[in-house]
Scaffold this active site. Structure first.
Site, PDB file in Angstrom:
ATOM      1  N   TRP A 102     -38.208   1.093  63.808  1.00  0.00           N
ATOM      2  CA  TRP A 102     -37.736   0.525  65.077  1.00  0.00           C
ATOM      3  C   TRP A 102     -36.605  -0.457  64.859  1.00  0.00           C
ATOM      4  O   TRP A 102     -35.678  -0.530  65.668  1.00  0.00           O
ATOM      5  CB  TRP A 102     -38.893  -0.074  65.883  1.00  0.00           C
ATOM      6  CG  TRP A 102     -39.799   1.011  66.355  1.00  0.00           C
ATOM      7  CD1 TRP A 102     -41.057   1.297  65.905  1.00  0.00           C
ATOM      8  CD2 TRP A 102     -39.486   2.046  67.307  1.00  0.00           C
ATOM      9  NE1 TRP A 102     -41.544   2.419  66.536  1.00  0.00           N
ATOM     10  CE2 TRP A 102     -40.605   2.893  67.391  1.00  0.00           C
ATOM     11  CE3 TRP A 102     -38.357   2.337  68.098  1.00  0.00           C
ATOM     12  CZ2 TRP A 102     -40.633   4.007  68.237  1.00  0.00           C
ATOM     13  CZ3 TRP A 102     -38.392   3.446  68.942  1.00  0.00           C
ATOM     14  CH2 TRP A 102     -39.519   4.261  69.005  1.00  0.00           C
ATOM     15  N   ASP A 168     -38.210  -7.870  69.163  1.00  0.00           N
ATOM     16  CA  ASP A 168     -38.778  -6.681  69.803  1.00  0.00           C
ATOM     17  C   ASP A 168     -40.288  -6.751  69.604  1.00  0.00           C
ATOM     18  O   ASP A 168     -40.809  -6.351  68.568  1.00  0.00           O
ATOM     19  CB  ASP A 168     -38.204  -5.416  69.153  1.00  0.00           C
ATOM     20  CG  ASP A 168     -38.899  -4.151  69.650  1.00  0.00           C
ATOM     21  OD1 ASP A 168     -39.791  -4.248  70.516  1.00  0.00           O
ATOM     22  OD2 ASP A 168     -38.543  -3.059  69.163  1.00  0.00           O
ATOM     23  N   LYS A 192     -48.219  -0.608  75.487  1.00  0.00           N
ATOM     24  CA  LYS A 192     -49.167  -0.870  74.401  1.00  0.00           C
ATOM     25  C   LYS A 192     -50.129  -1.990  74.811  1.00  0.00           C
ATOM     26  O   LYS A 192     -51.294  -1.738  75.053  1.00  0.00           O
ATOM     27  CB  LYS A 192     -48.417  -1.220  73.120  1.00  0.00           C
ATOM     28  CG  LYS A 192     -47.485  -0.069  72.695  1.00  0.00           C
ATOM     29  CD  LYS A 192     -46.384  -0.542  71.791  1.00  0.00           C
ATOM     30  CE  LYS A 192     -45.243   0.432  71.668  1.00  0.00           C
ATOM     31  NZ  LYS A 192     -45.592   1.759  71.197  1.00  0.00           N
TER      32      LYS A 192
HETATM   33  N1  PMP Z   1     -39.805  -0.863  69.581  1.00  0.00           N
HETATM   34  C1  PMP Z   1     -41.053  -0.734  69.085  1.00  0.00           C
HETATM   35  C2  PMP Z   1     -41.540  -1.733  68.081  1.00  0.00           C
HETATM   36  C3  PMP Z   1     -41.855   0.331  69.515  1.00  0.00           C
HETATM   37  O1  PMP Z   1     -43.091   0.475  69.035  1.00  0.00           O
HETATM   38  C4  PMP Z   1     -41.359   1.236  70.472  1.00  0.00           C
HETATM   39  C5  PMP Z   1     -42.183   2.380  71.017  1.00  0.00           C
HETATM   40  N2  PMP Z   1     -43.158   2.880  70.244  1.00  0.00           N
HETATM   41  C6  PMP Z   1     -40.044   1.074  70.923  1.00  0.00           C
HETATM   42  C7  PMP Z   1     -39.315   0.002  70.483  1.00  0.00           C
HETATM   43  C8  PMP Z   1     -39.437   2.008  71.943  1.00  0.00           C
HETATM   44  O2  PMP Z   1     -39.997   1.716  73.148  1.00  0.00           O
HETATM   45  P1  PMP Z   1     -39.711   2.561  74.471  1.00  0.00           P
HETATM   46  O3  PMP Z   1     -40.331   3.894  74.257  1.00  0.00           O
HETATM   47  O4  PMP Z   1     -40.398   1.723  75.512  1.00  0.00           O
HETATM   48  O5  PMP Z   1     -38.240   2.623  74.651  1.00  0.00           O
END
Ligand code: PMP
Length: 356
Positions: A102, A168, A192
């Site tokens: 991420w 994030d 989550k």
């Molecule tokens: N950052 C992290 C740490 C994540 O776990 C996720 C989704 N699993 C995301 C960003 C992306 O999130 P979204 O699908 O809401 O765009």
């Protein structure tokens, strides 16, 4: 069919009490004669739901008054662009810590708008403060407190010096108390620990609500959303309402201190089961192990499908690891009852006895 223990990384389990309450209020929200889904976002009923959700989140996280809370759409992935678009100001550089998948996504999006300095890149562990090589001309420092895929979590909040710290927090927000005043921006996709997918929560210090980079779409401006109370356009009303029910559920359970106690215990039980066996393995440095996402592999990967199929028969589902790493991953967010972790640990021991 009884409800299963769902170890999905997100969308993930919601507290059963919240789902029950939503069901009771589904057709007629508190005498309004309407479902929350059918309400005007500008009507007094929804305005009260929205304000109450924000007040509950502020209370839970002790968010100081000089921070705005935004209820947006577009997922954490949109924040990968909104952060540079809104925070670069006149600067052309930003610091990013790379601790996994991420972080890398955030970095590649930021590279569309600025020069990225990788302050440190690590795998299977979070770097120490001493390892961070910060650029004196950076506009901000971005990091991923919890890498959802590899299960790597920072055990501390980095010191960004004079520049805003951006986090994030998609997979760790609300898992424990947090000193919000250490941050410039905190963002999280809701699916989550907050509520249903479709909602993205952004907590931003007011002095950072400047003019975004020229050409930024209106919908990508923090300032526009802040000035309009997150109602510049139609917000994700039902997800916002459900998030409010989740915040109130956490409050009833004792707030973030209580969540932290339970989450720590759940994670310790699962890591103890993994470390206490030669059959299961987790590669993450012990000091950087996630309380929320626990990946593990079996000594013999040809047993993976059998493990998943038998777990499912025991009501333990969505344990398959992310496609990029394989193996298993148990996501154990706030709404995963401790009994779910106990059931998984017992199943893992029984499985090892039969096949190990
Ligand atoms: N950052 C992290 C740490 C994540 O776990 C996720 C989704 N699993 C995301 C960003 C992306 O999130 P979204 O699908 O809401 O765009």
């Amino acid at each position: 069919m009884p409800r299963v223990y769902n170890f999905s990384a997100g969308p993930a389990m919601l507290p059963e009490e919240v789902l029950q309450q939503a069901r009771e209020e589904l057709l007629d929200w508190r005498g309004s004669g309407m479902s929350v889904m059918e309400m005007s976002h500008r009507g007094k009923e929804f305005m009260s739901i929205a304000a109450q959700a924000e007040a509950s989140l502020r209370e839970l996280m002790a968010i100081p008054d000089h921070y705005k809370v935004l209820f947006l759409q577009g997922g954490a992935s949109s924040q990968f662009a909104m952060v540079p678009l809104n925070l670069l100001g006149g600067k052309g550089r930003a610091d990013y810590v790379d601790t996994g998948s991420w972080s890398k996504k955030a970095i590649s999006e930021a590279r569309r708008y600025c020069e990225v300095n990788i302050a440190c890149a690590t795998e299977y562990r979070a770097p120490s403060q001493d390892e961070l090589q910060l650029d004196p001309d950076a506009a901000y420092l971005h990091y991923t407190p919890n890498e959802t895929i590899a299960g790597v979590e920072f055990p501390y909040i980095p010191d960004a010096g004079e520049v805003p710290l951006v986090a994030d927090m998609s997979s760790t927000i609300l898992s424990r108390p947090l000193d919000v005043s250490r941050f410039g921006v905190i963002y999280a996709g809701a699916q989550k620990n907050i509520g249903p997918a479709g909602l993205t929560v952004v907590i931003v210090r007011e002095d950072l609500l400047g003019e975004p980079r020229s050409g930024t779409p209106t919908m990508f401006s923090y300032r526009i959303h802040a000035e309009n109370g997150s109602m510049y356009n139609t917000p994700p009303t039902y997800a916002w309402y459900l998030a409010g029910l989740v915040f109130d559920w956490i409050k009833r359970k004792g707030g973030l201190e209580a969540m932290a106690r339970i989450n720590r215990r759940k994670a310790e039980k699962l890591y103890a089961a993994i470390d206490g066996s030669d059959f299961y393995h987790n590669p993450v440095d012990r000091g950087s192990r996630s309380w929320m996402n626990v990946p593990f592999t079996l000594a013999d990967p040809s047993l993976d499908d059998t493990f998943l199929a038998e777990a499912k028969k025991h009501g333990l589902v969505t344990l398959k690891g992310h496609r990029s790493v394989g193996g298993m991953r148990a996501s154990i967010y706030n709404a995963m009852p401790e009994e779910g972790v106990d059931a998984l640990v017992a199943f893992m021991a029984a499985f090892e006895k039969r096949y190990g």
